[in-house]
Design a protein around this motif. Structure first.
Motif, PDB file in Angstrom:
ATOM      1  N   ARG A   2      37.087  45.620  37.599  1.00 48.74           N
ATOM      2  CA  ARG A   2      37.524  45.694  38.990  1.00 48.74           C
ATOM      3  C   ARG A   2      36.815  44.596  39.775  1.00 48.74           C
ATOM      4  NH1 ARG A   2      39.891  49.716  41.749  1.00 48.74           N
ATOM      5  NH2 ARG A   2      39.611  49.748  43.986  1.00 48.74           N
ATOM      6  N   GLN A   4      36.276  43.222  43.699  1.00 50.24           N
ATOM      7  CA  GLN A   4      36.441  43.591  45.105  1.00 50.24           C
ATOM      8  C   GLN A   4      35.738  42.577  45.990  1.00 50.24           C
ATOM      9  OE1 GLN A   4      34.726  47.626  44.472  1.00 50.24           O
ATOM     10  NE2 GLN A   4      36.453  48.253  45.757  1.00 50.24           N
ATOM     11  N   ASP A  26      52.011  44.221  49.637  1.00 47.92           N
ATOM     12  CA  ASP A  26      50.653  44.551  50.069  1.00 47.92           C
ATOM     13  C   ASP A  26      49.724  43.377  49.785  1.00 47.92           C
ATOM     14  OD1 ASP A  26      49.536  44.707  47.342  1.00 47.92           O
ATOM     15  OD2 ASP A  26      50.823  46.455  47.199  1.00 47.92           O
ATOM     16  N   SER A  28      46.700  43.430  48.241  1.00 52.11           N
ATOM     17  CA  SER A  28      46.015  43.417  46.942  1.00 52.11           C
ATOM     18  C   SER A  28      46.855  42.700  45.886  1.00 52.11           C
ATOM     19  CB  SER A  28      45.648  44.829  46.489  1.00 52.11           C
ATOM     20  OG  SER A  28      46.792  45.634  46.370  1.00 52.11           O
ATOM     21  N   SER A  29      48.160  42.934  45.877  1.00 50.18           N
ATOM     22  CA  SER A  29      49.045  42.232  44.932  1.00 50.18           C
ATOM     23  C   SER A  29      49.064  40.738  45.231  1.00 50.18           C
ATOM     24  CB  SER A  29      50.465  42.778  45.022  1.00 50.18           C
ATOM     25  OG  SER A  29      50.492  44.145  44.755  1.00 50.18           O
ATOM     26  N   CYS A  31      46.673  38.942  46.741  1.00 48.78           N
ATOM     27  CA  CYS A  31      45.390  38.341  46.384  1.00 48.78           C
ATOM     28  C   CYS A  31      45.272  38.118  44.882  1.00 48.78           C
ATOM     29  CB  CYS A  31      44.235  39.210  46.869  1.00 48.78           C
ATOM     30  SG  CYS A  31      44.015  39.180  48.653  1.00 48.78           S
ATOM     31  N   LYS A  32      45.685  39.089  44.102  1.00 53.04           N
ATOM     32  CA  LYS A  32      45.581  38.954  42.645  1.00 53.04           C
ATOM     33  C   LYS A  32      46.431  37.790  42.152  1.00 53.04           C
ATOM     34  CE  LYS A  32      46.137  41.371  38.293  1.00 53.04           C
ATOM     35  NZ  LYS A  32      46.526  42.603  37.622  1.00 53.04           N
TER      36      LYS A  32
END
Length: 103
Positions: A2, A4, A26, A28-29, A31-32
């Motif tokens: 993980r 963060q 969103d 998080s998707s 950023c990844k």
């Protein structure tokens, strides 16, 4: 593993804006994919939302009907964005997947 990181309010607004502009559901998707230099999640999300927008009202479907072998977290995004997509969740099907109806 993980990974963060923390952002302040201004940075969060910028990330939300970037994610929306790029077609992500969103941050998080976004950023990844951005960090890994991928664009696949946004492409999958765009394909799902396009197929839903073109769908006839009253049609019942599962995510796997829209794209082959969807990642499980895409199903979560679909569930969380029911209002914007004009769909509602139904009972789970025989495989345990959520089904939806186009409103």
């Amino acid at each position: 593993m993980r990974v963060q990181f923390s952002v302040n309010d201004e940075e969060l607004k910028r990330l939300e804006s970037y994610a929306k502009e790029a077609g992500y559901p969103d941050i998080s998707s976004y950023c990844k994919d951005e960090v890994l230099r991928l664009r696949t999640y946004a492409e999958l999300w765009n394909k799902v939302t396009t197929k839903i927008s073109e769908m006839e009202k009253g049609k019942t479907f599962a995510l796997r009907d829209l794209i082959d072998t969807p990642p499980s977290n895409l199903g979560v995004k679909l569930y969380n964005h029911q209002v914007e997509l004009g769909i509602e969740v139904n009972d789970k099907d025989r495989t345990g997947a959520n089904t939806f109806t186009k409103l």
